[in-house]
Design an enzyme around this catalytic site. Structure first.
Site, mmCIF file in Angstrom:
data_model
loop_
_atom_site.group_PDB
_atom_site.id
_atom_site.type_symbol
_atom_site.label_atom_id
_atom_site.label_comp_id
_atom_site.label_asym_id
_atom_site.label_seq_id
_atom_site.Cartn_x
_atom_site.Cartn_y
_atom_site.Cartn_z
ATOM 1 C CG ASP A 130 20.895 -17.349 66.135
ATOM 2 O OD1 ASP A 130 22.017 -17.071 66.831
ATOM 3 O OD2 ASP A 130 19.926 -17.187 66.171
ATOM 4 C CG HIS A 155 15.702 -11.780 60.920
ATOM 5 N ND1 HIS A 155 15.312 -10.518 61.082
ATOM 6 C CD2 HIS A 155 16.489 -12.072 62.044
ATOM 7 C CE1 HIS A 155 15.513 -10.211 62.321
ATOM 8 N NE2 HIS A 155 16.460 -11.041 62.941
HETATM 9 N N1 CMC Z 1 12.506 -22.760 57.706
HETATM 10 C C1 CMC Z 1 11.604 -23.000 56.870
HETATM 11 N N2 CMC Z 1 10.528 -22.182 56.650
HETATM 12 C C2 CMC Z 1 10.838 -20.886 57.210
HETATM 13 C C3 CMC Z 1 11.772 -20.463 57.882
HETATM 14 C C4 CMC Z 1 12.873 -21.486 58.296
HETATM 15 N N3 CMC Z 1 13.749 -21.042 58.983
HETATM 16 N N4 CMC Z 1 11.522 -19.316 58.419
HETATM 17 C C5 CMC Z 1 10.649 -18.667 57.595
HETATM 18 N N5 CMC Z 1 9.775 -19.580 57.205
HETATM 19 C C6 CMC Z 1 8.722 -19.709 56.090
HETATM 20 C C7 CMC Z 1 7.545 -19.560 57.193
HETATM 21 O O1 CMC Z 1 6.973 -20.854 57.573
HETATM 22 C C8 CMC Z 1 6.511 -18.542 56.067
HETATM 23 O O2 CMC Z 1 6.134 -19.626 55.429
HETATM 24 P P1 CMC Z 1 4.552 -19.250 54.519
HETATM 25 O O3 CMC Z 1 4.722 -17.783 54.282
HETATM 26 O O4 CMC Z 1 4.541 -20.502 53.699
HETATM 27 O O5 CMC Z 1 3.636 -19.413 56.015
HETATM 28 C C9 CMC Z 1 7.454 -17.768 55.556
HETATM 29 O O6 CMC Z 1 8.747 -18.507 55.603
HETATM 30 C C10 CMC Z 1 7.782 -16.441 55.992
HETATM 31 O O7 CMC Z 1 8.148 -16.554 57.370
HETATM 32 P P2 CMC Z 1 8.205 -15.189 58.220
HETATM 33 O O8 CMC Z 1 6.852 -14.655 58.155
HETATM 34 O O9 CMC Z 1 9.195 -14.261 57.639
HETATM 35 O O10 CMC Z 1 8.675 -15.734 59.457
HETATM 36 P P3 CMC Z 1 8.643 -15.078 60.995
HETATM 37 O O11 CMC Z 1 9.012 -13.449 60.983
HETATM 38 O O12 CMC Z 1 7.108 -15.281 61.763
HETATM 39 O O13 CMC Z 1 9.530 -15.576 61.848
HETATM 40 C C11 CMC Z 1 11.880 -16.549 62.265
HETATM 41 C C12 CMC Z 1 11.070 -15.301 61.813
HETATM 42 C C13 CMC Z 1 13.326 -16.032 62.451
HETATM 43 C C14 CMC Z 1 11.127 -16.941 63.674
HETATM 44 C C15 CMC Z 1 11.855 -17.810 61.277
HETATM 45 O O14 CMC Z 1 12.236 -17.312 60.169
HETATM 46 C C16 CMC Z 1 12.385 -18.922 61.878
HETATM 47 O O15 CMC Z 1 11.645 -19.709 62.591
HETATM 48 N N6 CMC Z 1 13.605 -19.367 61.747
HETATM 49 C C17 CMC Z 1 14.442 -20.397 62.377
HETATM 50 C C18 CMC Z 1 14.727 -20.047 63.738
HETATM 51 C C19 CMC Z 1 15.846 -19.071 63.672
HETATM 52 O O16 CMC Z 1 17.078 -19.175 62.873
HETATM 53 N N7 CMC Z 1 15.726 -17.973 64.894
HETATM 54 C C20 CMC Z 1 16.882 -17.202 64.554
HETATM 55 C C21 CMC Z 1 16.591 -15.566 64.261
HETATM 56 S S1 CMC Z 1 17.831 -14.603 64.310
HETATM 57 C C22 CMC Z 1 18.337 -14.296 65.706
HETATM 58 C C23 CMC Z 1 17.523 -13.738 66.673
HETATM 59 O O17 CMC Z 1 17.058 -12.508 66.430
HETATM 60 O O18 CMC Z 1 17.154 -14.466 67.529
#
Ligand code: CMC
Length: 426
Positions: free
Chosen positions: A361, A304
């Site tokens: 989710d 998240h």
């Molecule tokens: N699986 C694998 N790696 C992950 C995931 C995941 N689900 N989530 C984050 N990471 C990695 C990301 O690639 C990054 O790696 P690095 O530091 O090596 O580049 C690190 O963790 C930090 O990520 P972040 O900056 O915290 O991620 P973000 O804020 O850009 O994205 C997110 C947040 C929710 C889009 C992402 O965690 C994700 O894609 N999760 C899976 C999709 C998901 O479950 N979405 C629902 C979110 S909650 C309900 C809502 O609000 O919609």
């Protein structure tokens, strides 16, 4: 609070700072460009506050979520979704008189204009219910002239109509996808009962709403009702800032919600768990794929932007999933698979170092599935829950009377000026 000082090309400028009611601090950069000719760059807006808001508080480090000061855990345990809608939109929990009046309006306006039903005929049976939902919500603007007015009463009517009718639109999209006749809302049922009745009633037989379903749906809708400046809510504020009408604005939010990184994740989670099941529950393989930067695969339902701790909503949902399956005497292998996957991921250094935990989710789809809601309706369910949050943010922005059109800037990285070359010389 002291001003922040910024050194730009050896010139120090002072920028005001301010504190929110929970002590979070912001630097006001509204004068930055006029004073320095510089702008800030913050892709993904992880460090950018787009507004002041008194609706929802999140402390992502501590795993805290509150609507208007009330903890999500307490609301989930004690409130009805209708009360939470009222709380988000009007700022206070309703007293009995206010609650009854509000519920009555929601029941009164639950029917769609008969002509709107014809739009459903144009969609193929295979249409994704989110496609139908966003189109139908935009179409609502044609049937709600007051949604183009900024008078208080008109805005209020539009919000009530949105809350009352979007659930009917959602249920009708499901009926359409199943080739079933539409079931009209009833005035003797409350919000969640009415939705379940419109989804699952048989036109030939009486339908009795299963109280386990009603309770679970009430809980899920409350947990999704708002989440401050998430992608879809920011989209609502963005679209609404141009003074587009309420329904066009909400439809923009629905479109933003659809993606698998946002609300579409609940559908993606169940599809992922199903794939893992078919692959002999090889959890390590999927956890490794999620860690592999050359793979597009993510662990859906994990991670998240704001929570760097267990998502408080996921905690409540994980317990509810257990309870609902027990009460219904269902044994869904996907719950066990989700638990095992969570346990493997939480022990893995990649997930530990990045503070990646299950989000809202991860377990929600298991409950929706137990209720008989098909996977492609899951994101529609999220939209139903998030609607009061979108309305509250839209109203807060519009009613403040101080908002400007949202219009970020950019740093241009393309070609410098060049001469046009006629096509035969290119
Ligand atoms: N699986 C694998 N790696 C992950 C995931 C995941 N689900 N989530 C984050 N990471 C990695 C990301 O690639 C990054 O790696 P690095 O530091 O090596 O580049 C690190 O963790 C930090 O990520 P972040 O900056 O915290 O991620 P973000 O804020 O850009 O994205 C997110 C947040 C929710 C889009 C992402 O965690 C994700 O894609 N999760 C899976 C999709 C998901 O479950 N979405 C629902 C979110 S909650 C309900 C809502 O609000 O919609």
């Amino acid at each position: 609070m002291k001003n922040a000082k910024l050194n730009v090309n050896d010139e120090i400028i002072e920028l005001p700072t301010f504190k929110g009611s929970e002590d979070e601090v912001g630097i006001d950069i509204t004068s930055l460009r006029s004073k320095t000719n510089h702008i800030t760059i913050d892709p993904g807006y992880a460090n950018t506050g787009s507004c002041l808001s008194s609706i929802t508080f999140i402390d992502g480090e501590k795993g805290i979520l509150r609507y208007r000061g009330y903890s999500i855990e307490e609301l989930a345990e004690k409130a009805t979704f209708t009360e939470v809608c009222y709380l988000l939109v009007y700022g206070e929990l309703p007293n009995i008189k206010e609650r009854d009046k509000f519920s009555k309006s929601l029941r009164k306006h639950a029917n769609l204009h008969e002509d709107m039903k014809r739009f459903y005929d144009g969609f193929p049976l295979s249409a994704h219910p989110m496609a139908i939902l966003s189109s139908m919500v935009t179409a609502m603007s044609a049937f709600t002239p007051e949604s183009n007015s900024w008078e208080d009463d008109d805005m209020d009517h539009s919000m009530i109509k949105a809350l009352a009718k979007v659930k009917t639109i959602a249920a009708f999209s499901y009926r359409k996808s199943q080739g079933l006749p539409f079931i009209y809302p009833r005035t003797d049922l409350n919000y969640v009962e009415n939705f379940l009745h419109m989804m699952f009633s048989d036109s030939q037989e009486d339908y009795h709403v299963n109280p386990v379903f009603a309770e679970a749906l009430n809980l899920l809708l409350i947990l999704h009702a708002d989440h401050e400046q998430n992608c879809s809510t920011s989209t609502v504020r963005m679209a609404g800032s141009s003074q587009a009408n309420l329904f066009a604005t909400i439809s923009a939010g629905i479109a933003a919600l659809w993606g698998p990184l946002h609300g579409g994740a609940n559908q993606a989670v169940i599809e992922m768990l199903d794939t893992i099941k078919k692959d002999n529950c090889d959890y390590k393989k999927y956890v490794n794929m999620a860690k592999d930067k050359n793979s597009d695969f993510k662990l859906y339902g994990f991670g998240h932007r704001v929570y760097k701790n267990y998502d408080p909503r996921a905690k409540v949902i994980a317990k509810a999933a257990d309870r609902v399956l027990n009460e219904l005497k269902l044994d869904d292998p996907l719950l066990e698979i989700a638990r095992n996957l969570e346990s493997v991921a939480l022990k893995d250094d990649y997930f530990k170092e990045r503070n990646l935990y299950p989000n809202v989710d991860f377990y929600s789809g298991i409950i929706y599935k137990a209720m008989g809601i098909p996977t492609n309706m899951f994101t529609v369910m999220f939209a139903l829950g998030r609607l009061p949050g979108w309305l509250a943010h839209w109203h807060e922005m519009v009613a403040s009377g101080t908002s400007r059109i949202n219009r970020p800037r950019q740093i241009y990285t393309g070609s410098k000026i060049r001469n046009f070359i006629p096509v035969e010389q290119r």
